[in-house]
Design an enzyme around this catalytic site. Structure first.
Site, PDB file in Angstrom:
ATOM      1  CB  CYS A  60      -0.862  -0.094   1.271  1.00  0.00           C
ATOM      2  SG  CYS A  60      -2.449   1.321   0.960  1.00  0.00           S
TER       3      CYS A  60
ATOM      4  CG  HIS B  24      -4.110  -3.765   2.720  1.00  0.00           C
ATOM      5  ND1 HIS B  24      -3.078  -3.300   3.730  1.00  0.00           N
ATOM      6  CD2 HIS B  24      -4.760  -2.518   2.197  1.00  0.00           C
ATOM      7  CE1 HIS B  24      -3.193  -1.986   3.904  1.00  0.00           C
ATOM      8  NE2 HIS B  24      -3.764  -1.424   3.098  1.00  0.00           N
TER       9      HIS B  24
ATOM     10  CD  GLU C  73      -1.932  -6.441   4.929  1.00  0.00           C
ATOM     11  OE1 GLU C  73      -2.153  -5.254   5.174  1.00  0.00           O
ATOM     12  OE2 GLU C  73      -1.256  -6.630   3.925  1.00  0.00           O
TER      13      GLU C  73
END
Length: 301
Positions: free
Chosen positions: A67, A193, A195
């Site tokens: 990001c 993102h 994750e």
């Protein structure tokens, strides 16, 4: 837990980005096998993150920008490769002459700041042959977003000509999603993102590839180091000399002898007296060890 996918243990070194802004602060990055710049908001520590991205680019260290980490990489590349000294994001400098990171045009008409964020899942079409395409193993992916600023499309052609690769683009809005660099072993920035899609039993493809690149760099650096000289027997071999090797008692007695002789090494050591652990022996034995590692005295040498 991404190390599980690579059968390794990952050692994380957390570094304050503001510390990198100090003189010589970048030296903290020396010795790292890879660098990750995560997401965030605000301008605190921004210059330190830019310094980290530059260090990774110039020293061929694997870099993973998530990001804001992608935006930092674009700013750094614009400043030090394109020569745009004032390149910045309008989040950090609204009056910058080169807004390489900026709002989208349709966002400028929105006055409610919360509504300007790009939230949720968006498609991303990968460019064949890139690091990202090899990691995912497919052409079209879908990732979750939570950000407000984008790579300014007015600078995309200029960045591409200088060596930046746009490995992933949103097909609906033509927005940059993934960047890479030519002539770099592993340099990836993503606008989403990843994750959110990573699990202990199924690591995200880019995280797994990032750790794999770190392992490869570690092996390359280790192979490039000159082999150390072979130590002589009984001298700095990582073991005690043979006369001290028979348990801690021998070492304790040697320390006591040096101390009595007034040797500097013995003088620096503080010895304690414990009773021998042998069943039928309770003679005193000097030692530098703690009580739970009481030595044998001469009777057990």
């Amino acid at each position: 837990y991404v190390g599980i996918a690579n059968s390794c243990a990952v050692e994380i070194v957390r570094i304050d980005a503001q510390a990198l802004e100090q003189k010589g602060g970048v030296k903290q990055l020396a010795g790292l096998d890879a660098i990750l710049v995560p997401g965030g908001f605000g301008d605190r520590g921004t210059e330190g993150k830019i310094a980290a991205a530059r260090y990774a680019r110039e020293n061929k260290v694997p870099y993973y920008g998530i990001c804001l980490g992608l935006q930092i990489a674009v700013i750094e590349f614009s400043r030090h490769v394109l020569g745009l000294k004032t390149a910045n994001s309008t989040e950090f400098d609204p009056d910058t002459e080169d807004p390489v990171i900026d709002f989208m045009d349709e966002q400028r008409r929105i006055t409610d700041k919360g509504a300007t964020m790009r939230l949720g899942a968006y498609d991303c079409r990968l460019r064949p042959g890139t690091i990202a395409a090899k990691a995912y193993g497919k052409e079209l992916i879908n990732e979750r977003h939570r950000h407000r600023y984008e790579v300014n499309n007015n600078y995309v052609e200029m960045l591409g000509d200088a060596g930046m690769v746009f490995a992933g683009v949103n097909p609906q809005r033509n927005l940059v999603e993934i960047i890479e660099l030519k002539d770099h072993p592993w340099f990836v920035g993503v606008q989403f993102h990843p994750e959110f899609h990573s699990k202990p039993n199924q690591a995200h493809p880019l995280f797994a590839a990032f750790v794999k690149a770190a392992i490869k760099r570690q092996a390359t650096v280790a192979a490039a180091k000159p082999a150390g000289r072979t130590a002589k027997k009984g001298k700095k071999t990582g073991r005690y000399p043979r006369r001290h090797s028979q348990g801690h008692g021998g070492l304790a007695q040697a320390n006591a002898r040096r101390s009595r002789a007034g040797s500097p090494s013995g003088a620096r050591r503080r010895t304690k007296s414990y009773r021998c652990r042998a069943t039928r022996c309770r003679r005193a034995a000097n030692t530098t060890q703690s009580s739970w590692r009481r030595p044998w005295c001469r009777c057990r040498r």
